[in-house]
Write an enzyme that holds these catalytic residues in place. Structure first.
Site, PDB file in Angstrom:
ATOM      1  N   ARG A 177     -41.104 -46.029  45.681  1.00  8.42           N
ATOM      2  CA  ARG A 177     -41.800 -46.262  44.421  1.00  8.42           C
ATOM      3  C   ARG A 177     -41.100 -47.344  43.591  1.00  8.42           C
ATOM      4  O   ARG A 177     -41.743 -48.186  42.979  1.00  8.42           O
ATOM      5  CB  ARG A 177     -41.824 -44.946  43.640  1.00  8.42           C
ATOM      6  CG  ARG A 177     -42.898 -44.893  42.614  1.00  8.42           C
ATOM      7  CD  ARG A 177     -43.086 -43.519  42.106  1.00  8.42           C
ATOM      8  NE  ARG A 177     -41.828 -42.885  41.767  1.00  8.42           N
ATOM      9  CZ  ARG A 177     -41.733 -41.595  41.453  1.00  8.42           C
ATOM     10  NH1 ARG A 177     -42.808 -40.841  41.467  1.00  8.42           N
ATOM     11  NH2 ARG A 177     -40.577 -41.068  41.140  1.00  8.42           N
TER      12      ARG A 177
ATOM     13  N   PHE B 144     -37.280 -51.484  59.901  1.00 14.52           N
ATOM     14  CA  PHE B 144     -37.019 -50.066  60.179  1.00 14.52           C
ATOM     15  C   PHE B 144     -38.003 -49.234  59.337  1.00 14.52           C
ATOM     16  O   PHE B 144     -37.607 -48.390  58.530  1.00 14.52           O
ATOM     17  CB  PHE B 144     -35.565 -49.684  59.838  1.00 14.52           C
ATOM     18  CG  PHE B 144     -34.524 -50.566  60.472  1.00 14.52           C
ATOM     19  CD1 PHE B 144     -34.059 -50.301  61.752  1.00 14.52           C
ATOM     20  CD2 PHE B 144     -34.018 -51.672  59.799  1.00 14.52           C
ATOM     21  CE1 PHE B 144     -33.088 -51.117  62.343  1.00 14.52           C
ATOM     22  CE2 PHE B 144     -33.060 -52.496  60.383  1.00 14.52           C
ATOM     23  CZ  PHE B 144     -32.585 -52.219  61.642  1.00 14.52           C
TER      24      PHE B 144
ATOM     25  N   ASP C  20     -40.658 -51.798  63.398  1.00 10.45           N
ATOM     26  CA  ASP C  20     -39.929 -50.633  63.899  1.00 10.45           C
ATOM     27  C   ASP C  20     -39.921 -50.722  65.429  1.00 10.45           C
ATOM     28  O   ASP C  20     -40.872 -51.239  66.024  1.00 10.45           O
ATOM     29  CB  ASP C  20     -40.592 -49.318  63.447  1.00 10.45           C
ATOM     30  CG  ASP C  20     -39.626 -48.129  63.498  1.00 10.45           C
ATOM     31  OD1 ASP C  20     -39.208 -47.648  62.430  1.00 10.45           O
ATOM     32  OD2 ASP C  20     -39.298 -47.690  64.627  1.00 10.45           O
ATOM     33  N   SER C  21     -38.864 -50.204  66.047  1.00 10.58           N
ATOM     34  CA  SER C  21     -38.794 -50.295  67.506  1.00 10.58           C
ATOM     35  C   SER C  21     -39.560 -49.159  68.178  1.00 10.58           C
ATOM     36  O   SER C  21     -39.718 -49.155  69.392  1.00 10.58           O
ATOM     37  CB  SER C  21     -37.334 -50.285  67.958  1.00 10.58           C
ATOM     38  OG  SER C  21     -36.704 -49.124  67.464  1.00 10.58           O
TER      39      SER C  21
ATOM     40  N   ASN D  39     -37.516 -54.629  68.135  1.00  6.30           N
ATOM     41  CA  ASN D  39     -36.152 -54.357  67.692  1.00  6.30           C
ATOM     42  C   ASN D  39     -35.892 -55.211  66.449  1.00  6.30           C
ATOM     43  O   ASN D  39     -36.028 -56.421  66.478  1.00  6.30           O
ATOM     44  CB  ASN D  39     -35.201 -54.743  68.830  1.00  6.30           C
ATOM     45  CG  ASN D  39     -33.753 -54.466  68.481  1.00  6.30           C
ATOM     46  OD1 ASN D  39     -33.330 -54.622  67.325  1.00  6.30           O
ATOM     47  ND2 ASN D  39     -32.999 -54.055  69.472  1.00  6.30           N
ATOM     48  N   ALA D  40     -35.513 -54.556  65.362  1.00  3.16           N
ATOM     49  CA  ALA D  40     -35.389 -55.283  64.083  1.00  3.16           C
ATOM     50  C   ALA D  40     -34.306 -56.367  64.154  1.00  3.16           C
ATOM     51  O   ALA D  40     -34.432 -57.414  63.513  1.00  3.16           O
ATOM     52  CB  ALA D  40     -35.087 -54.298  62.959  1.00  3.16           C
TER      53      ALA D  40
ATOM     54  N   ASP E 209     -33.738 -50.573  56.108  1.00  7.33           N
ATOM     55  CA  ASP E 209     -33.464 -49.131  55.996  1.00  7.33           C
ATOM     56  C   ASP E 209     -33.238 -48.542  57.384  1.00  7.33           C
ATOM     57  O   ASP E 209     -34.035 -47.727  57.865  1.00  7.33           O
ATOM     58  CB  ASP E 209     -34.643 -48.445  55.277  1.00  7.33           C
ATOM     59  CG  ASP E 209     -34.375 -46.966  55.030  1.00  7.33           C
ATOM     60  OD1 ASP E 209     -33.206 -46.556  55.015  1.00  7.33           O
ATOM     61  OD2 ASP E 209     -35.355 -46.217  54.849  1.00  7.33           O
TER      62      ASP E 209
ATOM     63  N   CYS F  66     -27.505 -44.726  55.338  1.00  5.93           N
ATOM     64  CA  CYS F  66     -27.572 -43.266  55.278  1.00  5.93           C
ATOM     65  C   CYS F  66     -26.428 -42.623  56.054  1.00  5.93           C
ATOM     66  O   CYS F  66     -26.518 -41.472  56.467  1.00  5.93           O
ATOM     67  CB  CYS F  66     -28.924 -42.766  55.765  1.00  5.93           C
ATOM     68  SG  CYS F  66     -29.297 -43.253  57.429  1.00  5.93           S
TER      69      CYS F  66
HETATM   70  N1  SAH Z   1     -37.764 -46.760  55.989  1.00  5.85           N
HETATM   71  C1  SAH Z   1     -38.233 -45.480  56.453  1.00  5.85           C
HETATM   72  C2  SAH Z   1     -37.181 -44.668  57.173  1.00  5.85           C
HETATM   73  C3  SAH Z   1     -36.494 -45.396  58.298  1.00  5.85           C
HETATM   74  S1  SAH Z   1     -35.738 -44.348  59.457  1.00  5.85           S
HETATM   75  C4  SAH Z   1     -38.786 -44.693  55.262  1.00  5.85           C
HETATM   76  O1  SAH Z   1     -38.455 -45.024  54.125  1.00  5.85           O
HETATM   77  O2  SAH Z   1     -39.543 -43.769  55.477  1.00  5.85           O
HETATM   78  C5  SAH Z   1     -35.154 -45.473  60.633  1.00  5.85           C
HETATM   79  C6  SAH Z   1     -36.206 -46.076  61.543  1.00  5.85           C
HETATM   80  O3  SAH Z   1     -35.554 -47.101  62.294  1.00  5.85           O
HETATM   81  C7  SAH Z   1     -36.834 -45.143  62.549  1.00  5.85           C
HETATM   82  O4  SAH Z   1     -38.208 -45.157  62.395  1.00  5.85           O
HETATM   83  C8  SAH Z   1     -36.464 -45.740  63.924  1.00  5.85           C
HETATM   84  O5  SAH Z   1     -37.525 -45.700  64.859  1.00  5.85           O
HETATM   85  C9  SAH Z   1     -36.163 -47.164  63.580  1.00  5.85           C
HETATM   86  N2  SAH Z   1     -35.227 -47.903  64.433  1.00  5.85           N
HETATM   87  C10 SAH Z   1     -34.082 -47.468  65.004  1.00  5.85           C
HETATM   88  N3  SAH Z   1     -33.451 -48.493  65.648  1.00  5.85           N
HETATM   89  C11 SAH Z   1     -34.220 -49.591  65.468  1.00  5.85           C
HETATM   90  C12 SAH Z   1     -34.106 -50.958  65.854  1.00  5.85           C
HETATM   91  N4  SAH Z   1     -33.061 -51.397  66.549  1.00  5.85           N
HETATM   92  N5  SAH Z   1     -35.084 -51.817  65.489  1.00  5.85           N
HETATM   93  C13 SAH Z   1     -36.148 -51.389  64.754  1.00  5.85           C
HETATM   94  N6  SAH Z   1     -36.310 -50.114  64.364  1.00  5.85           N
HETATM   95  C14 SAH Z   1     -35.362 -49.216  64.701  1.00  5.85           C
END
Ligand code: SAH
Length: 390
Positions: free
Chosen positions: A210, A225, A247-248, A273-274, A291, A331
């Protein structure tokens, strides 16, 4: 009652509630795994009541400074206090973590509420053994349509508890929609609590979604992510010029696209992959959100984790337009606030840019921090803006 005599310098003397094996002076009686025990100091003075599991690294977790049984009255009192806290804290208590373990005096018990449905985790042996009673009390207080036990955390094996997902009350819920309140009329999410590939939402980030959305009107936003699209959806609803979400995980991208449709907004959701995405991206953004999942679960891998953060910070900064904003979250409890900020600064030095802090975010109030138990604090986020070059 059987119990433990703790060593003089144990954490419990500093307000913590955990006893590690190395802090035990001796056992008395014959405490059994999952039982309630007494804690005493070496002069035989009582330190309270704890739950016991010799198979765990954390052998005892204090539940009270007095004598206490794990009975219905205890669960009613603690669960009642936890629910009342959420009701008073200004968040939507129907879309919240309503019980969070040590922070609510119920070590190992985690309950998330999604409207009429509750998701329970019991991550300590004593609480696992009392799961029926916990469900009984929850049903008595909240009258939910369903209570699902979702014991699929990697923490379970450390306590010797089998992984298990099962319905403990009510009918198996199909997918349903919840709405997170925002300034722009709320963001809808489709929730499917029993689909093996997803759990619910990252409730701890609902406030941050928000807050970032407030900056997003007319902006080009990149949500890295993205999971089910929390930041991306809130920004799109707030009138962002464009939103890209990465997201991956395939189910996460599918969920983001479904949620976009549900909210009547457009999101360019990319399964990638981010790290690679950020490396090869040639577009420019006004807001970049980072994130990631925790890169470290322990102190040993902290250096590697910090290298990961540095890389995404550096690449994120390079994609920013003039006076662009980077919102970055961590986190992992082990990467402290100071360490994380240092990492951001170091990336900005390498990128030859200066940053101004716009906001600092923490975990939402439904994940209360107890300063005497530092492990309860894990989420930190910083919103930073590029300063004009000088
Ligand atoms: N931003 C989200 C929470 C993210 S949780 C929210 O606010 O609701 C972390 C996420 O990162 C997960 O969905 C996971 O699938 C993803 N993830 C993990 N490793 C990754 C990578 N190397 N590249 C992209 N996404 C990834």
């Amino acid at each position: 009652m059987a119990g433990i005599v703790v060593k003089p310098r144990a954490r419990v003397f500093h307000g913590h509630d955990w006893v590690y094996a190395s802090e035990i002076r001796k056992l008395f009686g014959e405490p059994k795994p999952g039982e309630v025990i007494s804690l005493k100091d070496y002069r035989d003075r009582p330190l309270g009541t704890a739950i016991y599991n010799p198979d765990s690294q954390i052998v005892a977790r204090r539940i009270s400074r007095r004598k206490q049984k794990l009975d219905e009255e205890f669960f009613e009192r603690r669960i009642g206090q936890a629910i009342a806290l959420r009701e008073r804290s200004g968040i939507d208590p129907r879309l919240a973590r309503i019980i969070w373990s040590e922070s609510d005096g119920l070590p190992g018990v985690v309950v998330d509420r999604y409207g009429d449905h509750l998701v329970l985790q019991t991550l300590t042996l004593a609480m696992y053994l009392n799961r029926e009673l916990i469900v009984k009390v929850l049903v008595g207080m909240l009258n939910p349509e369903s209570v699902i036990l979702r014991n699929d955390s990697p923490m379970l094996s450390a306590e010797g508890i089998e992984e298990e997902i099962t319905i403990m009350h009510g009918e198996r819920p199909g997918p349903f929609v919840v709405e997170a309140p925002t300034a722009d009329g709320g963001v809808k999410f489709e929730i499917d609590l029993l689909d093996g590939q997803k759990t619910g939402l990252y409730l701890d980030q609902l406030d941050a979604h928000r807050e970032i959305a407030k900056l997003a009107k007319g902006k080009r936003v990149l949500d890295c992510f993205c999971n089910q699209g929390g930041f991306a959806l809130a920004c799109a609803k707030a009138g962002a010029a464009s939103v890209t979400a990465v997201d991956s995980s395939e189910p996460a991208i599918e969920a983001t696209l479904r949620n976009a449709e549900l909210n009547g907004v457009e999101i360019n959701a990319v399964k990638h992959n981010a790290f690679d995405f950020l490396k090869h991206c040639e577009d420019e953004y006004d807001i970049v959100i980072l994130d990631p999942p925790s890169f470290t679960k322990n102190k040993k891998s902290l250096n590697n984790a910090m290298r990961g953060y540095k890389e995404i910070h550096l690449r994120g900064l390079k994609l920013l337009a003039k006076e662009g904003i980077m919102a970055t979250y961590c986190c992992s409890h082990h990467a402290t606030r100071e360490l994380f900020l240092e990492n951001i600064v170091s990336a900005s030095v390498d990128a030859k840019r200066s940053l101004r802090m716009v906001a600092s975010h923490g975990q939402r109030l439904d994940h209360p921090v107890l300063p005497a138990i530092p492990e309860t604090e894990y989420l930190k986020g910083f919103v930073l803006q590029l300063m004009p070059s000088r």
